[in-house]
Design a protein around this motif. Sequence first.
Motif, PDB file in Angstrom:
ATOM      1  N   LEU A 111      11.108   1.928  -7.475  1.00 43.98           N
ATOM      2  CA  LEU A 111      10.027   2.011  -6.481  1.00 43.98           C
ATOM      3  C   LEU A 111       9.524   3.445  -6.449  1.00 43.98           C
ATOM      4  O   LEU A 111      10.327   4.376  -6.302  1.00 43.98           O
ATOM      5  CB  LEU A 111      10.539   1.599  -5.105  1.00 43.98           C
ATOM      6  CG  LEU A 111       9.479   1.497  -4.011  1.00 43.98           C
ATOM      7  CD1 LEU A 111       8.518   0.344  -4.289  1.00 43.98           C
ATOM      8  CD2 LEU A 111      10.132   1.307  -2.638  1.00 43.98           C
ATOM      9  N   LEU A 112       8.204   3.602  -6.591  1.00 40.67           N
ATOM     10  CA  LEU A 112       7.610   4.930  -6.686  1.00 40.67           C
ATOM     11  C   LEU A 112       6.684   5.184  -5.508  1.00 40.67           C
ATOM     12  O   LEU A 112       5.801   4.380  -5.212  1.00 40.67           O
ATOM     13  CB  LEU A 112       6.821   5.063  -7.989  1.00 40.67           C
ATOM     14  CG  LEU A 112       7.604   4.959  -9.302  1.00 40.67           C
ATOM     15  CD1 LEU A 112       7.795   3.513  -9.737  1.00 40.67           C
ATOM     16  CD2 LEU A 112       6.888   5.733 -10.390  1.00 40.67           C
ATOM     17  N   LEU A 113       6.894   6.333  -4.879  1.00 46.56           N
ATOM     18  CA  LEU A 113       5.995   6.805  -3.828  1.00 46.56           C
ATOM     19  C   LEU A 113       5.373   8.091  -4.376  1.00 46.56           C
ATOM     20  O   LEU A 113       6.042   9.128  -4.429  1.00 46.56           O
ATOM     21  CB  LEU A 113       6.744   7.099  -2.534  1.00 46.56           C
ATOM     22  CG  LEU A 113       7.351   5.924  -1.763  1.00 46.56           C
ATOM     23  CD1 LEU A 113       8.572   5.360  -2.449  1.00 46.56           C
ATOM     24  CD2 LEU A 113       7.705   6.356  -0.354  1.00 46.56           C
ATOM     25  N   GLU A 114       4.130   8.028  -4.777  1.00 46.30           N
ATOM     26  CA  GLU A 114       3.534   9.173  -5.473  1.00 46.30           C
ATOM     27  C   GLU A 114       2.974  10.222  -4.528  1.00 46.30           C
ATOM     28  O   GLU A 114       2.891  11.389  -4.871  1.00 46.30           O
ATOM     29  CB  GLU A 114       2.466   8.686  -6.439  1.00 46.30           C
ATOM     30  CG  GLU A 114       3.048   7.847  -7.586  1.00 46.30           C
ATOM     31  CD  GLU A 114       2.011   7.417  -8.601  1.00 46.30           C
ATOM     32  OE1 GLU A 114       0.842   7.250  -8.207  1.00 46.30           O
ATOM     33  OE2 GLU A 114       2.373   7.260  -9.774  1.00 46.30           O
ATOM     34  N   LEU A 115       2.586   9.818  -3.349  1.00 45.96           N
ATOM     35  CA  LEU A 115       2.106  10.749  -2.318  1.00 45.96           C
ATOM     36  C   LEU A 115       2.724  10.298  -1.006  1.00 45.96           C
ATOM     37  O   LEU A 115       2.094   9.603  -0.214  1.00 45.96           O
ATOM     38  CB  LEU A 115       0.578  10.739  -2.231  1.00 45.96           C
ATOM     39  CG  LEU A 115      -0.192  11.390  -3.377  1.00 45.96           C
ATOM     40  CD1 LEU A 115      -1.688  11.079  -3.238  1.00 45.96           C
ATOM     41  CD2 LEU A 115       0.028  12.894  -3.375  1.00 45.96           C
ATOM     42  N   ALA A 116       3.967  10.675  -0.810  1.00 43.12           N
ATOM     43  CA  ALA A 116       4.715  10.159   0.335  1.00 43.12           C
ATOM     44  C   ALA A 116       4.066  10.570   1.654  1.00 43.12           C
ATOM     45  O   ALA A 116       3.531  11.689   1.786  1.00 43.12           O
ATOM     46  CB  ALA A 116       6.154  10.655   0.283  1.00 43.12           C
ATOM     47  N   SER A 117       4.112   9.655   2.621  1.00 39.77           N
ATOM     48  CA  SER A 117       3.586   9.943   3.947  1.00 39.77           C
ATOM     49  C   SER A 117       4.674   9.654   4.981  1.00 39.77           C
ATOM     50  O   SER A 117       5.584   8.860   4.727  1.00 39.77           O
ATOM     51  CB  SER A 117       2.346   9.092   4.245  1.00 39.77           C
ATOM     52  OG  SER A 117       2.720   7.748   4.446  1.00 39.77           O
ATOM     53  N   PRO A 118       4.585  10.265   6.172  1.00 38.71           N
ATOM     54  CA  PRO A 118       5.598  10.028   7.207  1.00 38.71           C
ATOM     55  C   PRO A 118       5.757   8.548   7.564  1.00 38.71           C
ATOM     56  O   PRO A 118       6.855   8.125   7.960  1.00 38.71           O
ATOM     57  CB  PRO A 118       5.079  10.856   8.389  1.00 38.71           C
ATOM     58  CG  PRO A 118       4.319  11.963   7.753  1.00 38.71           C
ATOM     59  CD  PRO A 118       3.650  11.334   6.551  1.00 38.71           C
ATOM     60  N   SER A 119       4.683   7.762   7.409  1.00 33.38           N
ATOM     61  CA  SER A 119       4.778   6.326   7.716  1.00 33.38           C
ATOM     62  C   SER A 119       5.697   5.592   6.748  1.00 33.38           C
ATOM     63  O   SER A 119       6.056   4.427   6.999  1.00 33.38           O
ATOM     64  CB  SER A 119       3.382   5.691   7.690  1.00 33.38           C
ATOM     65  OG  SER A 119       2.842   5.739   6.384  1.00 33.38           O
ATOM     66  N   ASP A 149       0.822  -1.209   0.000  1.00 34.27           N
ATOM     67  CA  ASP A 149       0.000   0.000   0.000  1.00 34.27           C
ATOM     68  C   ASP A 149       0.857   1.261   0.000  1.00 34.27           C
ATOM     69  O   ASP A 149       1.748   1.430   0.825  1.00 34.27           O
ATOM     70  CB  ASP A 149      -0.933  -0.004   1.216  1.00 34.27           C
ATOM     71  CG  ASP A 149      -1.985  -1.091   1.128  1.00 34.27           C
ATOM     72  OD1 ASP A 149      -2.622  -1.382   2.145  1.00 34.27           O
ATOM     73  OD2 ASP A 149      -2.158  -1.650   0.023  1.00 34.27           O
ATOM     74  N   GLY A 150       0.543   2.155  -0.932  1.00 34.67           N
ATOM     75  CA  GLY A 150       1.259   3.420  -1.043  1.00 34.67           C
ATOM     76  C   GLY A 150       2.476   3.355  -1.938  1.00 34.67           C
ATOM     77  O   GLY A 150       3.163   4.367  -2.111  1.00 34.67           O
ATOM     78  N   TYR A 151       2.748   2.185  -2.492  1.00 34.29           N
ATOM     79  CA  TYR A 151       3.931   2.002  -3.344  1.00 34.29           C
ATOM     80  C   TYR A 151       3.529   1.463  -4.714  1.00 34.29           C
ATOM     81  O   TYR A 151       2.684   0.577  -4.817  1.00 34.29           O
ATOM     82  CB  TYR A 151       4.906   1.008  -2.727  1.00 34.29           C
ATOM     83  CG  TYR A 151       5.425   1.367  -1.367  1.00 34.29           C
ATOM     84  CD1 TYR A 151       4.829   0.851  -0.220  1.00 34.29           C
ATOM     85  CD2 TYR A 151       6.527   2.204  -1.221  1.00 34.29           C
ATOM     86  CE1 TYR A 151       5.310   1.162   1.037  1.00 34.29           C
ATOM     87  CE2 TYR A 151       7.021   2.519   0.032  1.00 34.29           C
ATOM     88  CZ  TYR A 151       6.402   1.996   1.151  1.00 34.29           C
ATOM     89  OH  TYR A 151       6.893   2.307   2.395  1.00 34.29           O
TER      90      TYR A 151
END
Lengths: 109, 114
Positions: free
Chosen positions: B76-84, B62-64
């Motif tokens: 590896l792409l994080l399109e809306l990075a979160s602190p977690s 999730d998130g990747y």
Amino acid sequence: GQQVQQSPASLVLQEGENAELQCNFSSTATRLQWFYQHPGGRLVSLFYNPSGTKHTGRLTSTTVTNERRSSLHISSSQTTDSGTYFCAIRSSNTNKVVFGTGTRLQVLP
Amino acid sequence: EAAVTQSPRNKVTVTGGNVTLSCRQTNSHNYMYWYRQDTGHGLRLIHYSYGAGNLQIGDVPDGYKATRTTQEDFFLLLELASPSQTSLYFCASSVRLGGEDTQYFGPGTRLLVL
């Protein structure tokens, strides 16, 4: 729940002592591996050992598949053995690789 | 010894930012993996691939997103990075020959999401 459990969580030895690290896994597992992480972070594979006993240098890995456990024995430990040791399994149920949380070893001079 | 390189080695971004982590292996391994390592969790598999254009979902996807553009390159792409998603990310590759599955790891990328 946790599929791979390692013990102890941490271990401190005097140089020259032996270490025994344990790995227990809760699901039907294949392809058990042991890894070593340097204190600086670099990861290396130590053993691919799905069953039986393997040796390399001062390291011995023994896996008893039907008892769902594996051990890593380090003989005559050296300060350069310090770091974190991980075991990992590939679950035959999910085909996913699952790592334990590691045993942190510190060998004192 | 197989060579696996990662870039960048360190990255700082803000929440909502767009991040791409790169991995290259030069030994023609079929399989490539992305893991994250967090205290108390060991390594957890995010995505993996068994060849160019292939993508398999790991345990914590999730998130990747990920993309395998060539035999050598896995992103590896994080399109809306979160602190977690602050973590240490490792890429790995393996041959998968004869059932043995020795994985070779890159040096890791430390990501901080503010």
